[in-house]
Scaffold this motif. Structure first.
Motif: not given
Length: 73
Positions: A29-32, A44-51, A53-57
């Motif tokens: 919901d927060r776009g991360l 199958q359901i997968t989860y991946a970081l958004t750009p 989230a990568e920038e925040l990290i």
């Protein structure tokens, strides 16, 4: 490449399935993170970081390194 639910659960020891589901939904919901449904049997359901989230990290890593160097022993 995404991470499946059971792999995400293994990365967070002690979290219950309902708690992890809630946290993943909040991050989505927060776009991360992005949730991808792969139509297969079973689904199958997968989860991946958004750009974002990568920038925040990247922005938080220096703070994390600083806190490790300066924490009370």
């Amino acid at each position: 490449m995404g991470t499946r639910f059971r792999c995400a659960r293994a990365l967070v020891p002690g979290i219950s399935d309902p708690q992890l589901t809630l946290r993943l939904k909040q991050l989505q919901d927060r776009g991360l993170i992005e949730r991808t449904v792969i139509p297969s049997t079973p689904v199958q359901i997968t989860y991946a970081l958004t750009p974002g989230a990568e920038e925040l990290i990247s922005a938080l890593q220096p703070l994390a390194h600083w806190s490790e160097r300066h924490r009370a022993s």
